[in-house]
Design an enzyme around this catalytic site. Structure first.
Site, short mmCIF file in Angstrom:
data_model
loop_
_atom_site.label_atom_id
_atom_site.label_comp_id
_atom_site.label_asym_id
_atom_site.label_seq_id
_atom_site.Cartn_x
_atom_site.Cartn_y
_atom_site.Cartn_z
N HIS A 1 -7.57 -4.73 10.05
CA HIS A 1 -7.30 -4.48 8.62
C HIS A 1 -6.09 -5.27 8.14
O HIS A 1 -5.20 -5.65 8.91
CB HIS A 1 -7.20 -2.98 8.31
N ASP B 1 0.83 -1.20 0.00
CA ASP B 1 0.00 0.00 0.00
C ASP B 1 0.86 1.26 0.00
O ASP B 1 2.09 1.19 0.18
CB ASP B 1 -0.96 0.00 1.20
N ASN C 1 -7.61 -2.95 14.26
CA ASN C 1 -9.03 -3.06 13.86
C ASN C 1 -9.26 -4.20 12.87
O ASN C 1 -10.32 -4.30 12.27
CB ASN C 1 -9.51 -1.73 13.25
N GLU D 1 -9.72 -1.61 5.13
CA GLU D 1 -10.36 -1.34 6.41
C GLU D 1 -11.63 -2.18 6.55
O GLU D 1 -12.13 -2.73 5.56
CB GLU D 1 -10.71 0.16 6.49
C1 F6R Z 1 1.35 -1.80 6.17
C2 F6R Z 1 0.01 -2.30 6.23
C3 F6R Z 1 -0.77 -2.41 7.51
C4 F6R Z 1 0.06 -2.77 8.73
C5 F6R Z 1 -0.81 -2.74 9.97
C6 F6R Z 1 -0.03 -3.04 11.23
O1 F6R Z 1 1.83 -1.85 4.85
O2 F6R Z 1 -0.50 -2.62 5.24
O3 F6R Z 1 -1.78 -3.38 7.35
O4 F6R Z 1 0.63 -4.02 8.56
O5 F6R Z 1 -1.39 -1.48 10.11
O6 F6R Z 1 0.87 -2.00 11.45
P1 F6R Z 1 2.00 -2.14 12.58
O7 F6R Z 1 2.83 -3.28 12.17
O8 F6R Z 1 2.76 -0.85 12.51
O9 F6R Z 1 1.29 -2.36 13.84
#
Ligand code: F6R
Length: 262
Positions: free
Chosen positions: A143, A69, A141, A148
């Site tokens: 995702h 992303d 959450n 989301e």
């Molecule tokens: C990042 C992404 C997100 C993260 C998720 C967890 O490219 O796509 O899905 O993997 O938000 O983030 P952290 O690891 O910072 O808790």
């Protein structure tokens, strides 16, 4: 699904690195393709891959990397733009050549431009033979990527609005909440499912509920990471804290022990 619970985040990173290495093609027939998540969760895994490179166990110089992303609207070169993050945290660590790193283009000014770039991104992944191993983290959450809650289970790369929860969680990387972009371009859940192997890393108690909902709850759009249950080769690497809410824990531990009790 293989669920591996390790005593510490460092051990979980090591297990995840082994799962990545085992999923990469070794026949030399085509260049390997690695899908890359950003955020805190996979940093230890990337460090472990860097160690494997230093030990001569693997070489990423002919690997292509695809980011999950990217934010919409950050100026080129912004240190928190995911291209810059991956150049620092992956390319420099594992020796993936920067010219082999692809990141969704979040620079478009309007939805048609962003969507055209999103379709081109999907085409590029296909041209290179698809993702062999996709590294994933999970949001508190639920995702996956920036899909989301409410994301279609068959979605493809597209523009998404970030949830308030995600913007608050990611404000730690910016000066303040108002600097966190409101939109992103993310691989869809359907795009992620196309990868041949998925390796998810989650550590810490803030992820425990999301992990339990994703692995043991119903498969549903309001828990996007539950789509992992649909994939035929998913490895989930957790530390004790992230595994704390799993009901089926004993079974995962027994299964991870292999065929020793036959
Ligand atoms: C990042 C992404 C997100 C993260 C998720 C967890 O490219 O796509 O899905 O993997 O938000 O983030 P952290 O690891 O910072 O808790």
């Amino acid at each position: 699904m293989e669920v591996v619970v390790s005593p510490t985040p460092e051990d979980a990173a090591g297990r995840a690195a082994e799962a990545v290495l085992a999923g990469l093609p070794r026949d030399g027939g085509r260049d390997p393709v690695l899908g890359l998540a950003t955020g805190s969760s996979p940093l230890g895994l990337y460090q472990e891959l860097g160690r494997a490179v230093a030990e001569g166990r693997v070489d990423f110089s002919r690997t292509h990397g695809f980011a999950l992303d990217e934010y919409v609207g950050l100026p080129p070169g912004h240190p928190e733009g995911y291209r810059e993050v991956l150049l620092r945290e992956v390319c420099a660590v594992i020796g993936l050549p920067p010219e082999r790193l692809s990141v969704p283009d979040g620079s478009g000014d309007d939805v048609p431009t962003l969507m055209a770039a999103a379709r081109a991104y999907e085409d590029r992944i296909r041209e290179l033979g698809g993702v062999d191993v996709q590294v994933l983290g999970i949001g508190a959450n639920g995702h996956l990527g920036f899909n989301e809650p409410g994301s279609a289970l068959a979605s493809r790369t597209r523009v998404k609005r970030l949830s308030d929860r995600t913007r608050r969680d990611n404000a730690r990387f910016f000066q303040g909440l108002e600097d966190v972009p409101t939109h992103c371009v993310t691989q869809g859940l359907g795009t992620i499912l196309d990868a041949r192997r998925l390796v998810l890393v989650a550590t810490g108690d803030a992820k425990a509920d999301a992990v339990a909902a994703a692995l043991e709850g119903p498969l549903m759009a309001s828990v996007p990471a539950s789509v992992l249950q649909w994939h035929r080769d998913t490895v989930v690497c957790l530390d004790e804290a992230a595994a704390a809410a799993l009901r089926n824990r004993q079974y995962y531990d027994d299964a991870a022990a292999g065929l020793t009790e036959r």
